[in-house]
Motif scaffolding. Structure first.
Motif, PDB file in Angstrom:
ATOM      1  N   PRO A  36      -1.396  -1.252  10.053  1.00  0.00           N
ATOM      2  CA  PRO A  36      -0.669  -0.366  10.968  1.00  0.00           C
ATOM      3  C   PRO A  36      -0.156   0.874  10.237  1.00  0.00           C
ATOM      4  CG  PRO A  36      -0.032  -2.641  11.318  1.00  0.00           C
ATOM      5  CD  PRO A  36      -0.919  -2.639  10.112  1.00  0.00           C
ATOM      6  N   SER A  37      -0.108   1.963  10.950  1.00  0.00           N
ATOM      7  CA  SER A  37       0.223   3.258  10.346  1.00  0.00           C
ATOM      8  C   SER A  37       1.536   3.244   9.567  1.00  0.00           C
ATOM      9  CB  SER A  37       0.289   4.320  11.450  1.00  0.00           C
ATOM     10  OG  SER A  37       0.661   5.574  10.919  1.00  0.00           O
ATOM     11  N   LYS A  38       2.587   2.677  10.143  1.00  0.00           N
ATOM     12  CA  LYS A  38       3.887   2.658   9.473  1.00  0.00           C
ATOM     13  C   LYS A  38       3.830   1.868   8.176  1.00  0.00           C
ATOM     14  CE  LYS A  38       7.017   3.434  13.362  1.00  0.00           C
ATOM     15  NZ  LYS A  38       8.166   2.895  14.162  1.00  0.00           N
ATOM     16  N   THR A  39       3.121   0.756   8.196  1.00  0.00           N
ATOM     17  CA  THR A  39       3.035  -0.107   7.014  1.00  0.00           C
ATOM     18  C   THR A  39       2.274   0.578   5.890  1.00  0.00           C
ATOM     19  OG1 THR A  39       3.060  -2.085   8.410  1.00  0.00           O
ATOM     20  CG2 THR A  39       2.255  -2.339   6.144  1.00  0.00           C
ATOM     21  N   ARG A  40       1.114   1.132   6.221  1.00  0.00           N
ATOM     22  CA  ARG A  40       0.312   1.750   5.151  1.00  0.00           C
ATOM     23  C   ARG A  40       0.972   3.014   4.620  1.00  0.00           C
ATOM     24  NH1 ARG A  40      -3.515   5.670   6.992  1.00  0.00           N
ATOM     25  NH2 ARG A  40      -3.521   5.940   9.252  1.00  0.00           N
ATOM     26  N   ASN A  41       1.678   3.747   5.469  1.00  0.00           N
ATOM     27  CA  ASN A  41       2.378   4.936   4.987  1.00  0.00           C
ATOM     28  C   ASN A  41       3.565   4.563   4.116  1.00  0.00           C
ATOM     29  OD1 ASN A  41       1.146   7.495   5.868  1.00  0.00           O
ATOM     30  ND2 ASN A  41       1.390   6.651   7.922  1.00  0.00           N
ATOM     31  N   ARG A  42       4.216   3.448   4.424  1.00  0.00           N
ATOM     32  CA  ARG A  42       5.314   2.953   3.582  1.00  0.00           C
ATOM     33  C   ARG A  42       4.772   2.582   2.202  1.00  0.00           C
ATOM     34  NH1 ARG A  42       6.864  -1.051   6.562  1.00  0.00           N
ATOM     35  NH2 ARG A  42       8.065   0.274   7.961  1.00  0.00           N
ATOM     36  N   ILE A  43       3.604   1.941   2.170  1.00  0.00           N
ATOM     37  CA  ILE A  43       2.987   1.571   0.894  1.00  0.00           C
ATOM     38  C   ILE A  43       2.560   2.830   0.133  1.00  0.00           C
ATOM     39  CG2 ILE A  43       1.019   0.396  -0.164  1.00  0.00           C
ATOM     40  CD1 ILE A  43       1.144  -1.611   2.180  1.00  0.00           C
ATOM     41  N   PHE A  44       2.016   3.801   0.855  1.00  0.00           N
ATOM     42  CA  PHE A  44       1.629   5.078   0.234  1.00  0.00           C
ATOM     43  C   PHE A  44       2.838   5.711  -0.463  1.00  0.00           C
ATOM     44  CE2 PHE A  44       1.327   9.647   0.127  1.00  0.00           C
ATOM     45  CZ  PHE A  44       0.016   9.919  -0.220  1.00  0.00           C
ATOM     46  N   ASN A  45       3.977   5.711   0.205  1.00  0.00           N
ATOM     47  CA  ASN A  45       5.172   6.325  -0.361  1.00  0.00           C
ATOM     48  C   ASN A  45       5.631   5.622  -1.636  1.00  0.00           C
ATOM     49  OD1 ASN A  45       5.098   8.050   1.818  1.00  0.00           O
ATOM     50  ND2 ASN A  45       6.732   7.042   2.933  1.00  0.00           N
ATOM     51  N   ILE A  46       5.567   4.288  -1.636  1.00  0.00           N
ATOM     52  CA  ILE A  46       5.937   3.515  -2.832  1.00  0.00           C
ATOM     53  C   ILE A  46       4.981   3.833  -3.974  1.00  0.00           C
ATOM     54  CG2 ILE A  46       6.098   1.193  -3.806  1.00  0.00           C
ATOM     55  CD1 ILE A  46       6.960   0.256  -0.969  1.00  0.00           C
ATOM     56  N   ILE A  47       3.695   3.879  -3.653  1.00  0.00           N
ATOM     57  CA  ILE A  47       2.683   4.176  -4.671  1.00  0.00           C
ATOM     58  C   ILE A  47       2.874   5.581  -5.243  1.00  0.00           C
ATOM     59  CG2 ILE A  47       0.214   4.714  -4.936  1.00  0.00           C
ATOM     60  CD1 ILE A  47      -0.374   2.254  -3.214  1.00  0.00           C
ATOM     61  N   ALA A  48       3.181   6.532  -4.375  1.00  0.00           N
ATOM     62  CA  ALA A  48       3.388   7.914  -4.836  1.00  0.00           C
ATOM     63  C   ALA A  48       4.544   7.992  -5.828  1.00  0.00           C
ATOM     64  CB  ALA A  48       3.646   8.830  -3.641  1.00  0.00           C
ATOM     65  N   LYS A  49       5.605   7.228  -5.580  1.00  0.00           N
ATOM     66  CA  LYS A  49       6.754   7.210  -6.482  1.00  0.00           C
ATOM     67  C   LYS A  49       6.380   6.591  -7.831  1.00  0.00           C
ATOM     68  CE  LYS A  49      10.098   8.915  -3.879  1.00  0.00           C
ATOM     69  NZ  LYS A  49      10.818  10.174  -4.224  1.00  0.00           N
ATOM     70  N   ILE A  50       5.682   5.464  -7.807  1.00  0.00           N
ATOM     71  CA  ILE A  50       5.273   4.797  -9.049  1.00  0.00           C
ATOM     72  C   ILE A  50       4.309   5.682  -9.840  1.00  0.00           C
ATOM     73  CG2 ILE A  50       4.037   2.811 -10.007  1.00  0.00           C
ATOM     74  CD1 ILE A  50       4.989   1.206  -7.551  1.00  0.00           C
ATOM     75  N   TRP A  51       3.340   6.264  -9.147  1.00  0.00           N
ATOM     76  CA  TRP A  51       2.318   7.117  -9.770  1.00  0.00           C
ATOM     77  C   TRP A  51       2.961   8.315 -10.461  1.00  0.00           C
ATOM     78  CZ3 TRP A  51       0.557  12.084  -7.860  1.00  0.00           C
ATOM     79  CH2 TRP A  51      -0.647  12.526  -8.413  1.00  0.00           C
ATOM     80  N   SER A  52       3.815   9.021  -9.757  1.00  0.00           N
ATOM     81  CA  SER A  52       4.416  10.230 -10.312  1.00  0.00           C
ATOM     82  C   SER A  52       5.388   9.900 -11.440  1.00  0.00           C
ATOM     83  CB  SER A  52       5.122  11.028  -9.208  1.00  0.00           C
ATOM     84  OG  SER A  52       6.093  10.251  -8.541  1.00  0.00           O
ATOM     85  N   TRP A  53       6.190   8.829 -11.289  1.00  0.00           N
ATOM     86  CA  TRP A  53       7.129   8.427 -12.341  1.00  0.00           C
ATOM     87  C   TRP A  53       6.389   8.083 -13.629  1.00  0.00           C
ATOM     88  CZ3 TRP A  53       7.853   4.023 -15.273  1.00  0.00           C
ATOM     89  CH2 TRP A  53       9.080   3.929 -15.965  1.00  0.00           C
ATOM     90  N   THR A  54       5.290   7.340 -13.489  1.00  0.00           N
ATOM     91  CA  THR A  54       4.513   6.924 -14.664  1.00  0.00           C
ATOM     92  C   THR A  54       3.907   8.132 -15.377  1.00  0.00           C
ATOM     93  OG1 THR A  54       3.960   4.846 -13.554  1.00  0.00           O
ATOM     94  CG2 THR A  54       2.631   5.446 -15.472  1.00  0.00           C
ATOM     95  N   LEU A  55       3.359   9.071 -14.617  1.00  0.00           N
ATOM     96  CA  LEU A  55       2.721  10.235 -15.217  1.00  0.00           C
ATOM     97  C   LEU A  55       3.730  11.125 -15.938  1.00  0.00           C
ATOM     98  CD1 LEU A  55       0.109  11.118 -12.454  1.00  0.00           C
ATOM     99  CD2 LEU A  55      -0.281   9.969 -14.638  1.00  0.00           C
ATOM    100  N   LEU A  56       4.915  11.253 -15.385  1.00  0.00           N
ATOM    101  CA  LEU A  56       5.958  12.025 -16.078  1.00  0.00           C
ATOM    102  C   LEU A  56       6.364  11.325 -17.373  1.00  0.00           C
ATOM    103  CD1 LEU A  56       8.210  13.140 -13.083  1.00  0.00           C
ATOM    104  CD2 LEU A  56       6.733  14.614 -14.467  1.00  0.00           C
ATOM    105  N   LYS A  57       6.487  10.010 -17.334  1.00  0.00           N
ATOM    106  CA  LYS A  57       6.896   9.266 -18.517  1.00  0.00           C
ATOM    107  C   LYS A  57       5.869   9.346 -19.635  1.00  0.00           C
ATOM    108  CE  LYS A  57      10.952   7.676 -17.496  1.00  0.00           C
ATOM    109  NZ  LYS A  57      12.137   8.085 -18.283  1.00  0.00           N
ATOM    110  N   VAL A  58       4.598   9.105 -19.313  1.00  0.00           N
ATOM    111  CA  VAL A  58       3.585   9.084 -20.378  1.00  0.00           C
ATOM    112  C   VAL A  58       3.286  10.481 -20.915  1.00  0.00           C
ATOM    113  CG1 VAL A  58       2.506   6.974 -19.529  1.00  0.00           C
ATOM    114  CG2 VAL A  58       1.621   9.178 -18.761  1.00  0.00           C
TER     115      VAL A  58
END
Length: 252
Positions: A36-58
């Motif tokens: 469902p749209s809300k669920t996958r967009n919620r997961i997208f948002n979590i992934i975007a946070k993890i992805w960007s945080w990791t790239l800034l750190k490394v």
């Protein structure tokens, strides 16, 4: 020599993590696209946070966020910013809530998997050389304004801060906001081009990126005839910290 070797090591590690992590998350987002749209967009948002945080750190990059209290409670709003580097996205994805989607140049769609996934998750490619197609794209984007904030650069692709007051700013974010009576959130970026300048292969670890979030500019009482005035207002708002930090000189 030590400085060069440090840049080289950080760049190798960063690009390895960037490729591996991006590919992993893109495949994951493709696997859940039928949720469902809300669920996958919620997961997208979590992934975007993890992805960007990791790239800034490394990359060894420090993030400083100023003005987070100016963030609207939620969409709709358009984020207008000065585009400097690929690191713009990593920094803003960490600094801004909720996670935004992008009105992006159409060339990004040609990146295998990346462009397709962004399109599936409500980002839109725009043909900046074809006004008719660009207007059509922005009309389609408007249907999603209540779901996500959207980023739209008011400068060209990766314009240096020192040239901010010398370039012609893009009217697209202002026109779109006025047409749909939604606020514009001005954001000033300082530092992404110090981490990785335009055209550079190596990154510079140990740098700081500042994300300065200004109070929203309301457009309810403006018409399209006011677009230049609103654009110049954004120019002053976004440009003021650049002058104060010695990143740019004011030009009439």
């Amino acid at each position: 020599m030590f400085v060069f070797l440090k840049k080289l090591v950080y760049s190798i590690v960063f690009n390895f993590v960037l490729i591996f992590l991006t590919l992993f998350f893109l495949l994951l987002l493709l696997l859940i696209v039928f949720l469902p749209s809300k669920t996958r967009n919620r997961i997208f948002n979590i992934i975007a946070k993890i992805w960007s945080w990791t790239l800034l750190k490394v990359s060894g990059t420090k993030l400083v966020v100023i003005g987070k209290e100016n963030l609207p409670d939620g969409p709709p709003f358009i984020i207008a910013f000065n585009h400097l580097s690929n690191f713009d996205i990593y920094a803003m994805a960490q600094a801004i809530d909720p996670v935004f989607r992008a009105v992006m140049k159409k060339e990004i769609m040609y990146i295998p998997l990346f462009g397709v996934v962004l399109l599936l998750y409500d980002s839109f490619p725009i043909d900046r050389k074809n006004i008719h197609n660009a207007k059509k794209t922005l009309k389609n984007v408007a249907r999603y304004f209540n779901r996500h904030p959207y980023i739209m650069a008011i400068t060209g692709t990766r314009i240096r801060n020192r040239d901010f007051f010398k370039v012609k700013l893009k009217k697209g974010p202002v026109v779109t906001a006025i047409q749909h009576k939604i606020p514009i959130l001005p954001v000033t970026l300082i530092g992404p081009d110090h981490v990785q300048p335009k055209g550079a292969v190596l990154i510079n670890p140990g740098k700081t990126i500042e994300v300065i979030i200004h109070p929203p500019v309301k457009t309810d009482n403006y018409t399209l005839e006011d677009r230049d005035r609103v654009l110049m207002n954004l120019r002053e708002i976004i440009g003021k910290p650049l002058i104060e930090k010695g990143e740019a000189e004011y030009v009439e």
